[in-house]
Every structure is written in C-alpha cells, then in structure tokens.
Design a protein around this motif. Structure first.
Motif, short mmCIF file in Angstrom:
data_model
loop_
_atom_site.label_atom_id
_atom_site.label_comp_id
_atom_site.label_asym_id
_atom_site.label_seq_id
_atom_site.Cartn_x
_atom_site.Cartn_y
_atom_site.Cartn_z
N ALA A 76 5.58 -33.18 -34.51
CA ALA A 76 4.17 -33.57 -34.55
C ALA A 76 3.23 -32.39 -34.54
N GLY A 77 3.73 -31.20 -34.30
CA GLY A 77 2.90 -30.00 -34.29
C GLY A 77 2.18 -29.83 -32.98
N LEU A 78 1.18 -30.67 -32.65
CA LEU A 78 0.45 -30.60 -31.40
C LEU A 78 0.93 -31.75 -30.51
N ARG A 79 1.40 -31.42 -29.35
CA ARG A 79 1.86 -32.46 -28.42
C ARG A 79 1.16 -32.27 -27.08
N ILE A 80 0.99 -33.39 -26.37
CA ILE A 80 0.32 -33.39 -25.07
C ILE A 80 1.27 -33.93 -24.02
N GLU A 81 1.37 -33.16 -22.94
CA GLU A 81 2.18 -33.57 -21.81
C GLU A 81 1.29 -33.62 -20.57
N TRP A 82 1.79 -34.28 -19.52
CA TRP A 82 1.00 -34.45 -18.30
C TRP A 82 1.72 -33.85 -17.11
N LYS A 83 0.93 -33.29 -16.20
CA LYS A 83 1.43 -32.79 -14.93
C LYS A 83 0.79 -33.59 -13.79
N LYS A 84 1.61 -33.88 -12.78
CA LYS A 84 1.10 -34.50 -11.56
C LYS A 84 1.40 -33.57 -10.39
N ASP A 85 0.34 -33.11 -9.74
CA ASP A 85 0.47 -32.17 -8.63
C ASP A 85 1.26 -30.93 -9.04
N GLY A 86 1.04 -30.45 -10.30
CA GLY A 86 1.65 -29.23 -10.79
C GLY A 86 3.02 -29.39 -11.41
N THR A 87 3.58 -30.60 -11.47
CA THR A 87 4.92 -30.83 -12.01
C THR A 87 4.81 -31.75 -13.22
N PHE A 88 5.55 -31.40 -14.31
CA PHE A 88 5.51 -32.22 -15.52
C PHE A 88 6.09 -33.60 -15.26
N LEU A 89 5.39 -34.63 -15.84
CA LEU A 89 5.86 -36.01 -15.74
C LEU A 89 6.78 -36.34 -16.91
N SER A 90 7.71 -37.23 -16.66
CA SER A 90 8.58 -37.74 -17.72
C SER A 90 8.24 -39.21 -17.93
N PRO A 91 7.47 -39.53 -18.99
CA PRO A 91 7.05 -40.93 -19.18
C PRO A 91 8.25 -41.88 -19.32
N ALA A 92 9.34 -41.36 -19.84
CA ALA A 92 10.50 -42.24 -20.03
C ALA A 92 11.10 -42.67 -18.70
N ALA A 93 10.84 -41.93 -17.64
CA ALA A 93 11.43 -42.27 -16.34
C ALA A 93 10.68 -43.39 -15.64
N ASP A 94 9.49 -43.73 -16.09
CA ASP A 94 8.70 -44.78 -15.45
C ASP A 94 7.98 -45.55 -16.53
N GLU A 95 8.35 -46.80 -16.69
CA GLU A 95 7.77 -47.61 -17.76
C GLU A 95 6.30 -47.91 -17.52
N ARG A 96 5.84 -47.77 -16.28
CA ARG A 96 4.42 -48.07 -16.00
C ARG A 96 3.49 -47.00 -16.58
N ARG A 97 4.01 -45.83 -16.86
CA ARG A 97 3.19 -44.74 -17.38
C ARG A 97 3.47 -44.56 -18.86
N GLN A 98 2.44 -44.50 -19.65
CA GLN A 98 2.59 -44.33 -21.10
C GLN A 98 1.59 -43.26 -21.58
#
Length: 1426
Positions: A76-98
């Motif tokens: 995709a070229g440009l990708r966006i990821e999220w951190k919670k309290d300084g640690t990267f989140l894995s959306p696949a690990a929690d279906e509630r987060r997308q």
C-alpha cells in the motif's frame, strides 16, 4: 527556497562541490527531493462510555513518494499503525479494534471495569512510507466514564431570608458535565440565583421562603442515572439582628485551560446583606456581558479565558465599616505552540547538523525528539542544544529519515517533522573532477593533547596541485565508524584544535586537502588518547529546602551517587534573587539550616560536593521564599491635606521594600483629637494609599498615624502628624478672585511664570489656567494644580513678544484674569571661528595603573592660566581589539591623572576643549604603556599526568595566568607530599616563561604529591595556584625496577625540603664510602704536591728584568683586565662535604662575611686558580706585588663584582699528603737571614682566599692578572694539563732558609705554601703545634686581608672511615691554636727559619700527574652519576 538555501550552506561547509551543487539547487532538482509527508488528521482526547463505541481519527498524506513506494514494493506504500501507551497494537489480536482505511482506530464497544481497563490509555498513530521512514502523531487520551460515585452528599442546611447557601455534591471529575440538581424530585433550571459549581455543588443566593424543600444531585451516564441522598433546606425569616460577616464558601486556587470557563465562588452571609466586589490585582473586575459576570451574589464567572486573565483575584465583602476578603490564584494553561518548526536538511556524511525547534506554552512545554517513530536518546552524537534544538554530529548514511519535534505540557501536545537527506559524494549535480586533486597531507602529529581538546599540525601534500589548499580534519573515537569533520578557518592553514572531546578516550584523526578540483587523498590515521580527567563527585540528589522561620531555611540532600571517593564536605551556595550576589558556606553533613536571611525574600540554593580531587558537579538550583513577618518599618511620606471644616485627606507611601517582610494586606489608621489618649482606628485594603477622614469637628487639631499590615500582624506606626480643620467651609458658589500677583522671566526659548494665590482665601480654588501667545494670550492654554505656584512655558520663538494671562478656577468657572507680557531673548550667534583643540598632549606613566596626561592650550595666554569656565575632556582607550570601550573624564586644569588602568597595557589619550556650548575637535593622540606589576592571578588549568612507561616521571601542564600584568619570564613549580607543609618546605622546580609544561623525574612510587605553580614576571612573583594532587603508580616493570634500584636508591625528603639518600651519597653505595674517602684524600695530597713543584719550577725560570718591565707597565697603565687565559684562573666553585658527599655552592655575596649555603645541585667540575706563594726569594716579584696595593680596595671589588656577580662560591679542603720527609717538632727559635726591605712574608702554612675563591695571599684580584703578567709562561707538568681545571698549578720558588727539624719521624707533614701579608712585615714563622699540617682555604674579603690561621689536621687512622671524626678534630685544633702575631708584634720578632718544599724530578712529576688525572676522572664519574 528552503532547498536552495540548504544546498548553498552545504557547499560552504563541505568545500567539495562548490559550484555544481549550487547550480543543481538553482535548477530546483536536487539529487533526492524532500518527500511531502504529514498528518492531515490527528487523534484528539476522547471520553467514552462503558459498552459504547469510540473512534480515534488519524489520516496521513504521503504524496507521490507513497505511490512510488507502493509500486516498487507491491504494498500500500503508506501504512498507519497505532500505539497504546508506547507499544504497537495488533488489530488482529482484538476484534473490537479496527483500523479503518483512512487510518482511524475504531472501538466497536469499550470494555471497562474496576479490575479490567484494556481500552483506557494514551494512543498515538504512526505513519510509515517504506524506504523513507516514519512519523508519529500527537498523543490522545481515551478516558472511559465509569459508574457514578459521590464523594460527598448534600447535607441539611438552614438559611435566613436574603442570605446565601451552598449544597455540596462531589462526583467523579469526568462525570460533572453529566450531573444536575433536583428540588422535590423536579429538575432545577440554573438562573442568576442558582449556580452549579465545577465541583458539582449548588449555590443559592438571596434565599426566599419558596426555596425551602428537598434537594438532591442526579448523575446520568450511559443511559443510567444515580441520585444522591436528599437534603432539607430550611428558610428562616430574618430577625433583623445584626450578624457579622462570614464566608460560607471562599474561592481557592484553580487551573483552567486556555479558552475554557471558570467559576470563582465567593459566598458571604451577614445582616444587613453584604456587598461583594471582585478585584483583579489592584483593579476592580468590570463585568462584560457574555464573558465576565457575577452570579448568585458573589460567584465570578469568566468564559473564553485568555493568558491575560491569569493572576490573583480578591473577593471583598463590606458591611458598614466592617469588611472581609479572600484571594484566589487563577492559572491559565496554554497548549504548546510552535514558534519555529524544524526544517528539512541536505547534508554529506561526517557533517554536523542542527534541527531547530522553538515552542511556547504555559507551563513551559517539554520537548523530545523522535526519528522514524523511535525516541532519540541523547548521546555523544545526538545532543540537545539551546534548550530544544537537536544536534547530530558526524553524520552517517543510517541517520537519514524523518525527525520530529514533540512538545507537551498539561494543556496538550503537538508535533512537527523534518526530513534529513544524506547526499552521496558526486551527487547533487556535481560532475567529475576537472583536474588532479591533492595527494595525502604529510606528518600529521598531535602537538598538544589535553583532557578535552587536541591540537593537530601537519605538512602540505607532496603534490598539492594548487596554491592554497583548504583542509578538513576527520575524527572519530576508536572503535566507531561515525566520523566528524572540522574545516580549517583559512586557506593554507595547517593546524586545528579539536574541541569538546571526552577525557581518557582514544581518537582517530585524518586530514584531507581540497583544491579547486575537489577533495584529495586522506592522510594516514593518527591515533591519540586524551588525558584522564580528575574524578570529582556528581550532583547531590534530592535537594530539598524548607522554610522554618522568616529568617531561616533548612536544606537536606542525599549523598552523590557518583562520589568518586570519600566526600570531604559540601559547599552550600545561596543567592538572594533580588540582589544577585551569591554566598557560600561549608557543611560537613547532609543537612544545614541557613540563618540570618532576609524576611519574605526569594533565595536560590544549590549544593556542591567536594572530594580529594576538588569540587564536583553542582545540583540544580532550588528556589525558596522565606516566611513573611510583620513589617519592620512604618509607611513613608505621610501627608495631611485639610479638605474643609470637617474632613482631612491622608496620603502615604508603602514601607521600604526590604522592610515590608511580606505582602501588604492593608493599613491601619489611628487618629485622635488634640493630645487625648483615646484613639479612633480604621483599616483599609493594601492597594489603597489614601484615606479621607470626615465627620470631624470645625477648627480642631487632629493627630494622625498609619501602620502597615501583613498576614502576620501590624508593623510599627509613623510618628503622630497634626493638622487643624477649617473654622468654616470654603465657598464654591462663585468663581475665585484674580491671583494677587503674576511675574514673568523671559529666556531665549522659554518664559518662567510665577504667581501668588488670590487674596480672598475663602473661595475654593481648584486650579489655575495659563494662556499665552504672540500678541494674544488665547493661542494656547495650560491648566495646572491649585497647589502649583510656578510654570515654565517651553518651545517659544526667540525675540518674540508674548502675552500671558493667568486665571484661577473652580467648579463654578474661571475667575478674573491677570495679564503680563514679555519678550523672549534673542538667539545668540555662534562664533564662526572654530575652537582649536589642545596641543602637546603628553602621557607620563607613573605606575602600573596610573598615567598622568598633560597638554597645552593655545587659546590661553602665555602663562597658561585659565580664567573662564572652560573645561577639558580626556578620552582614553586601549589598543586591545576586543576592548573598544572608550572612557572619558572632565577636568578644568591642564593635566589629569588617570587611575585604575590595567598593568602593562598601551593606552591612547586625546583631549577636547569645551567653552560654553562650543567644543573643539579631539586633539592628536598620545600613548603610554603602564608599568608591569606582579601577576595578580595564578597559572590556570594545572594538570598533572604520568609519563608513559616512566611511572617515576610526571608531566605538569598549565596555562598562563589570566592577569599576567606583564611578560611572564618564568614559572616555579612547588611540589610536596604534605599539602599543609610550609612553603619553604616544598621542593621547587624553576621553568622558563615560554614553556607551559615540565617533567619532574625520580618521584617515589605509590605516593601522593601536591603541586602548585607560581608565575613570575619582571616585577616579581604572583600568587600560587591551588594545590593539584597526583598519586604515582604503585609499581613498575621488573626490568625497570631492577635498573632503578641499582642506579637510583630511594630518595627521602631531608630537612629543609632537600633530598637525602639513606644508604649512599651521590649514587655511591654505602660499602664504597671507604674507597671514596681514600680517593678524596689522595686527590688532595697530589694537588698540594703539584702546586709546590709547579710554583718552584716556574719561579726559578722567571727573569727579574721581565718581571720589572711588566710590573711597571701594569702599574703605569692602571690596567686591571687580564686578557690571557682567564679561564685557567677561575676559582673553584665546588667543595666536597665529606660527611654527606654532596656538592655544595658557596654564596658569593659581596657581603664582608659571606654565608655558605647548601644546594643539592651537582656539578661536573670546577676551575682552581693556582695559589700565590713563595715570593720571598725574588724581591722583584715582591716589588711587583706591592705595586698593586693601591688598587686593591675599590677597583678590585667593583671589577670582580661586576663581572662575576653572585656566582656560587665553593671551598674544597684536602686531606694531608703522604709522608714526604722526616721533621722534628721544635719551637721557632732560629731566625732566618734578614730579607730585603721590599720582601713580604706571612705566617707559614697559610693560604688567603678572596671572596671569589682565588687562592691568593695578596689582595690582587683576578682582573689584575695575578702573577702571570710579569712571569714567564708556566710550564705544564703534563701534556694535557689544561684539559682539566684541576691539573694546572704554578709553584713559585721559596727562598732558602733553615729547615726546622722534628723529633717524631713517624708523623711526617707537608709544609704549606707561604703567603704574603701586608706590606713591610718582617719574616715570621709560626711553627705548627700539631705534627700534621694540611692546606685549607680561608674565606676572605676582597680588598682586605685577614689574620692568617694555622691549621694542623691529623692524618685519619685507617680504621676510622668516617670523615665526620676528621672534621671534629680540625675544629678542635683550630680552637686550640693561638693566632698569628699581629703586624705590630711582628716588627720586633726575628725571622724564623722557613722550610723548603721537597724537590721533584720531571719524570716523577709526570708520573704523579698521570696518576692524578686518573683519580680526577674517577671523582668526576662519581660526582656526576645520576
């Protein structure tokens, strides 16, 4: 433009692609353009409800670079990821987060419970473009509103009609927006009487009977509601009884964000109902509709807060003469804002760059840097400089990427990014070199190495291919690949100093030359290790300050984490911030109470720990304010102004600031009628500095005094000041009468107007109106106060006719005017002829800081006497380029003494003449250089290091003193093992003034030495530096230790600071002492033999005719300069002390009684002047000697003293010679034949020594040529006799006479050379009283003979090797001998027989001299051994 500017800067720094890179930047197409990469949407703080959805928005823009990266990688070229309290989140690990397609984070339902809060926290989105880098967004807080909880419930309350009441209801802070109030289970609508505070409490003002009922607080959240307990509010009717003022709810400190709304409560009860007013600072708060309002009788509400709203707000309630007040501090927080954002940069490898970032906000934001989404940790190469800027040192390719500046405070956070692009060599549009480049620079060396800098020098390349090359120095710590570069400041410069290095660190250095074609070859790498730095303590942690009393503060702290040894003590520094002068106190423990401080004063404090290396790192400053106290001084400038028959106005100023001792909260006024003791008191607020006292009696005298009040109490009052009210009130029903008089005084451009008030004092006068103009008084009008009695009208035209009018006025109107006219003075015409400046300026230097400047004035009369009001301006400055400040002084005389100058500094003086308003030009300059004076500061930066592979040798380095006050001619290094020893007990090492380093050798291992350095100039010695200690290593290598033990025995500190050797002397082991004594004795014996034989042979060959001719020539010409082999006539400078076997200098002071001093400095050899003896047999020689007597006393001393000065003088005693003949010890009884009248003799066995150490019996100096001028050349007894100063002796012949005989043949002796005494003395012979006689040198005074002393020394027994025994015997013999007869007594004594020396054959003499030469070589080897 940013890209072009970056490339232009790159060309100047790199000097590699000076033209091509700039051209490329001009075209707007750099080698790698900056990538447009930023966040279009960033997440915001969000409050969610449990079980409900939540959305955090985030979107980034990557432009064409993102599309190119996607095409290249297939992603995709440009990708966006999220951190919670300084640690990267894995959306696949929690279906509630997308993660939505635009990058936003969606929570389908929020989970939140007492023990499980997985969704609440701080979130941040990170955008990444492959192969370019990453950027991070601002952080956002996701809060979850929990179940309602009441921290306090409403309580039953009773309120009177018209009063105010407060019903409390404290809930979770995040649920306050969801709370409301109900009365009798019906919702209450907010109004001007009902206000809900930020805490949830309800304020009800101006209560009525209808307000009685049941009240409760209800919280509604996430579709559920919870109500508090109900509270009964009872409203009672007013009893009409007076009730004192009392606060129901006071305002407190509050902090709000910029643009928000604040409520400051102030609820007061009392009867009659009090009036509540608010003030901000010392100004009343003015209500403005929609922004500032006072609700519910006293609650101040402000919306849309600004930074200007921050401050102290005071709520004051007044009820008749009573008043109460309370204060609240409002703090407005401002989110961070960028003042300067970081800019993208192009750079080459090894360069240093700085990303600038400047932010503002309240409180001050904290700034951190992020590179490609990861935090930048400060290190040796990534540094934070100038508060928030990021400096990257020694760029490498991996430093490429996106750098972000993130600023955060309590009000919010922001971010801004910049890109760093590392250009390859040859990129940026640079073409191939147009010609050859330089070869490698040669001979790169480190000429100076310190703890934190290295100075490098080198030679130009063999093939420079250019005239003036520019050099770049690349360096890096050993073991790292990151290089830094430093460019020389000027073309052709081949030295550079590398700063900011780490101590005790190895670095690699290399040099590259640049010509017009580009960079050349690199030199070979040079490895240099910086010197180790003294280890000092770190900062003391946990420094806390507590105010104890108004004049004391208690401080506590912890021991430094890095103490680097035992902490000796602490130094506490404290500064009065209002004065700025820092003071200090020594503390032994980890706490201290400062006393004697100023009250209610802010102090800045810090602590520094000290260990044996010196002071350590200071703590951060801690600020504390001492407690307030009652004022210690009364208010100032109390004045009374009678207003009318019933009132008096009081005015005053606050007490002096140092005596206020706190914030003045009010003033207490006392007044009384006449001298009565009863007083009336009144209190007003602290901001008011006046008070109108009314309701007074007519025509009565009142006394007043005022005192200041703080929260601690009332201070001292002023003295009583009296004023009397009017008998009747002044009339203001009509206008005032005209002023009783008006006077004018015209000037060139102004008119001074003065007047007196109207004669009728019963009419009120509020002020005066002045009108003036040319020909008419109505052109301009000025009004002044009624108390003023004069005024100056400015800016008028000269030589003009002005009409002036003056009128008194009051509230009714203006009174009758009084008129006056005046003509301003004409403008004076300036003298067209210019004023000539002073001439003949001279600068006479008086001292090291004073120069007297004098001059002449041609405009004065010949006697240069000043009769008018002229004055002169003296201007002076130094020739130091860095100090261009010019100082001036005025004087009315023709000279001026300038003081306070710097020593050894060239000053330039010039004079200007001023007469009235006319000034001359500056005169011609005169220069003067102040005298030197002793240095006023000590040498600085003293460091001591050990020399590599030589643990017994240290190197002392230093820098010249800051205030040398002259040319430094030398330094003295003091060192000792006891830092508290007296100065004279320290060992000293002199060093010439042009050196800043010195080696000290042969120190003791594992020993702490202390070093001080003192600078010297032509005026004397400066102060010593602080002691620097250094401990030598504990051990050294086995081979070196073995060699050192064999050659250098242990050295111990002897008395007086000298060095003593415990087991040997001068490097000779103790078991060789016997051999050394024998050698010394032998040398002395053979020396005596050679002297006697040589003198005998040379004297016999001398002709009387030659002696007379040369003596007459010398006497006639008066010449005292010897032009022959003067080097052979130098006296011996050393003598051997047999007890310690040290070579000691003898003081050659011209003092009549010179003192012998000791020094451990060894010398290799000294010259000895032959003894002057045995002249009785040659009357011509004696006549020649007598011819010099008239020149001995003065010329000899001046000549010799001037040529040889204070040269150290040595004396060398010799032991007795081996047995030569058998003599008999009999008294002196047989006289010799009478000598000629001109003959001169003295006591035998006597040698006189002049102050220069020459062995002469007469007072003839070395400059007179001694005997060699009238004697034939001396025949050397050895072919190489002149090769050594101890090998040439002249032994003149001794006249024949009777030989004394001695009965004891077993104790032979050698008769001493007979020396001449004063003139016309008969021949005397004093027989020795001891069978052994030895030659000794007697220290005499130039130009004066001393009484000869006969010295008989016994031969040392074979079994007593110690020479101390011999010296004791000599002393005892000297004490027992009678003195030789005086000249008077000699005249009647018959001449005794004179012993003749033993004759030597030439072969025997040659053999003895050869043996003596071998012994002297052995002696030199022993005395010069290291």
């Amino acid at each position: 433009m940013a890209e072009r500017g970056a490339l232009g800067l790159l060309c100047l720094l790199s000097l590699t692609f000076p033209c091509a890179a700039a051209k490329h930047g001009d075209k707007g197409s750099p080698a790698q353009p900056f990538t447009p990469f930023w966040f279009s949407v960033e997440p915001q703080d969000t409050v969610a409800t449990r079980g409900g959805p939540a959305l955090l928005n985030c979107s980034a823009h990557g432009g064409a670079a993102a599309a190119g990266a996607a095409a290249a990688s297939g992603t995709a070229g440009l990708r966006i990821e999220w951190k919670k309290d300084g640690t990267f989140l894995s959306p696949a690990a929690d279906e509630r987060r997308q993660v939505l397609p635009d990058g936003s984070l969606l929570f389908t339902h929020v989970v939140h419970s007492k023990h499980n809060k997985p969704d609440e926290g701080t979130y941040q989105c990170v955008a990444t473009i492959d192969s370019l880098g990453s950027i991070s967004s601002r952080t956002a807080r996701l809060s979850v509103a929990g179940m309602p909880r009441f921290a306090s419930q409403p309580a039953a309350a009773v309120v009177r009609v018209g009063d105010s009441a407060v019903l409390s209801c404290e809930v979770n802070s995040d649920l306050v927006p969801f709370s409301r109030w109900e009365k009798d289970r019906q919702p209450l609508e907010p109004s001007g009487r009902l206000v809900q505070l930020a805490s949830g409490a309800l304020v009800l003002s101006n209560a009525s009977e209808a307000d009685a009922g049941l009240y409760r607080c209800v919280v509604e959240s996430a579709g559920t509601s919870k109500a508090s307990d109900e509270a009964q509010l009872t409203v009672q009717t007013e009893s009409a009884e007076e009730r004192a003022l009392a606060f129901v709810l006071q305002p407190g400190p509050v902090t709000k964000a910029l643009g928000s709304t604040v409520l400051l409560p102030c609820v007061v009860s009392g009867f009659p109902s009090p009036a509540v007013r608010w003030t901000f600072g010392d100004k009343p708060v003015e209500e403005s509709e929609g922004r500032v309002e006072v609700l519910a009788g006293g609650v101040l509400q402000m919306t849309n807060l600004t930074e200007e709203d921050e401050g102290v707000y005071t709520c004051a309630a007044e009820q008749g003469n009573a008043s109460i007040q309370a204060q609240a501090q409002l703090t407005v927080q401002v989110p961070p804002q960028f003042v300067r954002r970081p800019a993208s940069i192009y750079a080459h490898e090894s360069m240093d760059i700085i990303f600038e970032c400047e932010v503002s906000g309240a409180p001050a934001p904290t700034v951190k840097w992020v590179k490609n989404g990861d935090a930048v940790i400060p290190s040796d190469y990534f540094k934070i400089v100038k508060e928030h800027n990021l400096q990257v040192l020694g760029l490498v390719k991996s430093d490429e990427g996106f750098y972000q500046c993130l600023a955060e405070n309590d009000a919010g956070n922001i971010q801004s990014s910049a890109q760093l692009v590392i250009l390859d060599h040859g990129s940026g549009g640079a073409s191939d070199p147009a010609g050859p480049t330089p070869s490698a620079p040669r001979d790169l060396v480190a000429s100076l190495v310190s703890t934190r800098f290295v100075k490098l020098t080198w030679r130009p390349p063999v093939e420079p291919h250019g005239e003036e090359l520019v050099y770049s120095v690349f360096y890096s710590p050993e073991g790292t690949s990151r290089e830094r570069v430093v460019n020389c400041s000027r073309p052709g410069e081949m030295q550079v100093t590398i700063q900011s290095l780490l101590p005790d660190t190895k670095y690699r250095f290399r040099v590259v030359g640049h010509n017009a074609n580009g960079p050349g070859e690199s030199s070979a790498a040079l490895k240099v290790a910086t010197q180790a730095e003294v280890q000092v303590p770190g900062p003391a942690p946990n420094l806390q300050a507590t105010t104890v009393t108004p004049s004391s503060v208690t401080l506590t702290w912890d021991k430094p984490v890095t103490g680097n040894g035992d902490i000796l003590n602490y130094k506490l520094y404290y500064t009065d911030t209002s004065l700025g002068s820092e003071q200090d106190v020594d503390v032994d423990g980890q706490s201290h109470t400062l006393t004697g401080l100023r009250k209610f004063t802010e102090y800045s404090l810090r602590v520094v720990a000290n260990n044996r290396h010196g002071p350590g790192v200071s703590t951060e400053d801690v600020t504390v304010r001492t407690l307030s106290d009652v004022p210690s001084a009364p208010p100032q400038n109390l004045t009374l102004e009678v207003q009318n028959s019933k009132s008096i106005m009081m005015r005053w100023q606050p007490p002096p600031a140092p005596a206020q001792n706190g914030e003045i909260t009010g003033y207490k006024i006392r007044y009384r009628k006449g001298s009565r003791r009863s007083e009336t008191a009144d209190i007003i607020s602290g901001a008011q500095l006046y008070k109108l006292i009314d309701a007074l009696e007519r025509g009565t005298e009142y006394s007043f005094r005022v005192s200041a009040i703080t929260v601690n109490g009332t201070g001292p009052a002023t003295e009583w000041t009296a004023a009397e009210t009017f008998e009747s009130d002044l009339d203001e029903s009509r206008v005032p009468d005209m002023p009783s008089s008006l006077h004018v005084r015209p000037l060139v451009n102004s008119i001074v107007v003065s007047w007196t008030p109207p004669e009728n004092q019963d009419i009120v006068v509020r002020g005066y109106s002045i009108g003036y103009g040319i020909g008419s008084p109505h052109a301009q009008t000025i009004k002044v106060d009624y108390k003023q009695r004069y005024y100056t009208i400015e800016n008028l035209d000269p030589s003009s006719h002005y009409v002036i009018t003056l009128k008194a006025y009051n509230n009714v109107g203006e009174g009758i005017p009084v008129y006056e006219s005046a003509i301003t003075r004409p403008q004076s015409v300036p003298d067209p002829s210019p004023i000539l400046p002073p001439v003949g300026v001279q600068a006479a230097v008086l001292s090291h800081d004073t120069i007297k400047v004098s001059w002449a004035d041609n405009s004065l009369s010949k006697n240069q006497k000043i009769t008018d009001n002229r004055y002169y301006t003296v201007r002076w400055k130094t020739n130091i380029p860095a100090n261009t400040k010019v100082k001036t002084a005025n004087t009315s005389s023709l000279s001026y003494t300038v003081t306070g100058l710097k020593p050894n500094t060239l000053y330039e003086f010039s004079i200007m003449l001023t007469k009235g308003r006319r000034m001359s030009t500056w005169s011609m300059t005169a220069q003067g250089t102040t005298f030197e004076t002793i240095p006023s500061s000590s040498p600085k930066d003293v460091t001591v290091v050990s020399k590599e592979n030589k643990p017994r040798t240290i190197i002392v380095n230093w820098q010249p003193p800051s205030e040398a006050n002259g040319k430094i001619t030398g330094y003295i290094i003091y060192y000792s093992t006891d830092v508290n020893a007296e100065v004279h007990d320290w060992v000293i090492e002199p060093v010439v003034g042009n050196r800043l380093t010195h080696q000290i050798q042969e120190l003791t291992l594992d020993t702490t030495y202390y070093f001080k350095i003192q600078a010297r100039n032509s005026k004397g010695m400066g102060p010593m530096s602080d002691a620097v200690n250094f401990r030598t290593p504990k051990s050294e290598s086995a081979d070196k230790m073995a060699n050192d033990q064999a050659l250098n025995p242990p050295v111990k500190s002897g008395p007086g600071g000298g060095l003593s050797y415990p087991d040997s002397t001068l490097g000779v082991p103790s078991n060789e002492n016997h051999l050394l004594v024998i050698v010394i004795i032998s040398v002395g014996a053979f020396t005596i033999i050679v002297v006697i034989v040589g003198a005998f042979l040379c004297t016999r060959r001398t002709t009387s005719h030659q002696k007379k001719k040369r003596a007459a020539s010398k006497s006639t010409n008066g010449s005292h300069k010897y032009k022959g082999n003067s080097k052979d006539l130098k006296p011996p400078d050393l003598w051997i002390h047999h007890e310690r076997l040290e070579l000691k200098p003898m003081d050659k002071s011209p003092d009549p009684n010179p003192v012998m001093t000791e020094t451990p400095i060894p010398r290799s050899s000294q010259d000895i002047t032959p003894a002057d003896s045995g002249l009785e047999g040659n009357p011509h020689l004696q006549q020649r000697r007598n011819s010099y007597r008239g020149h001995d006393s003065e010329d000899g001393m001046s000549t010799l003293g001037g040529r040889r000065g204070m040269r150290p003088k040595m004396m060398m005693p010799f032991d007795a010679q081996p047995p030569q003949q058998s003599v008999r010890n009999t008294p002196c009884s047989e006289p010799l034949p009478p000598p000629p009248a001109s003959s001169q003799v003295s006591c035998p066995s006597e040698i006189m020594v002049d102050p220069e150490g020459s062995y002469h019996g007469s007072t003839t100096t070395e400059e007179e040529g001694s005997y060699s001028s009238s004697l034939p050349p001396l025949r050397s007894v050895h072919p190489h006799a002149h090769a050594h100063p101890l090998k040439s002796f002249a032994v003149p012949a001794i006249p024949p006479g009777a030989h004394p005989s001695y009965e004891n043949p077993a104790l032979p002796s050698t008769p001493l050379l007979a020396q001449s005494g004063t003139e016309n003395n008969p021949l005397l012979y004093c027989p020795p009283t001891h069978p052994h006689v030895v030659k000794t040198a007697s220290i005499g005074t130039l130009g004066r003979t001393r009484t000869p002393v006969i010295v008989n020394v016994p031969n040392a027994p074979p079994d007593v090797p110690e020479t101390s025994k011999m010296l004791e015997d000599v002393d005892s013999v000297l004490a027992s001998l009678p003195p030789c007869p005086s000249p008077a007594s000699r005249s009647n004594v018959p001449p005794p027989p004179v012993p003749l020396p033993q004759s030597y054959e030439p072969d025997e003499l040659t053999e003895e001299m050869a043996h003596l030469e071998g012994l002297m070589k052995d002696l030199n080897a022993i005395t010069t051994a290291p």
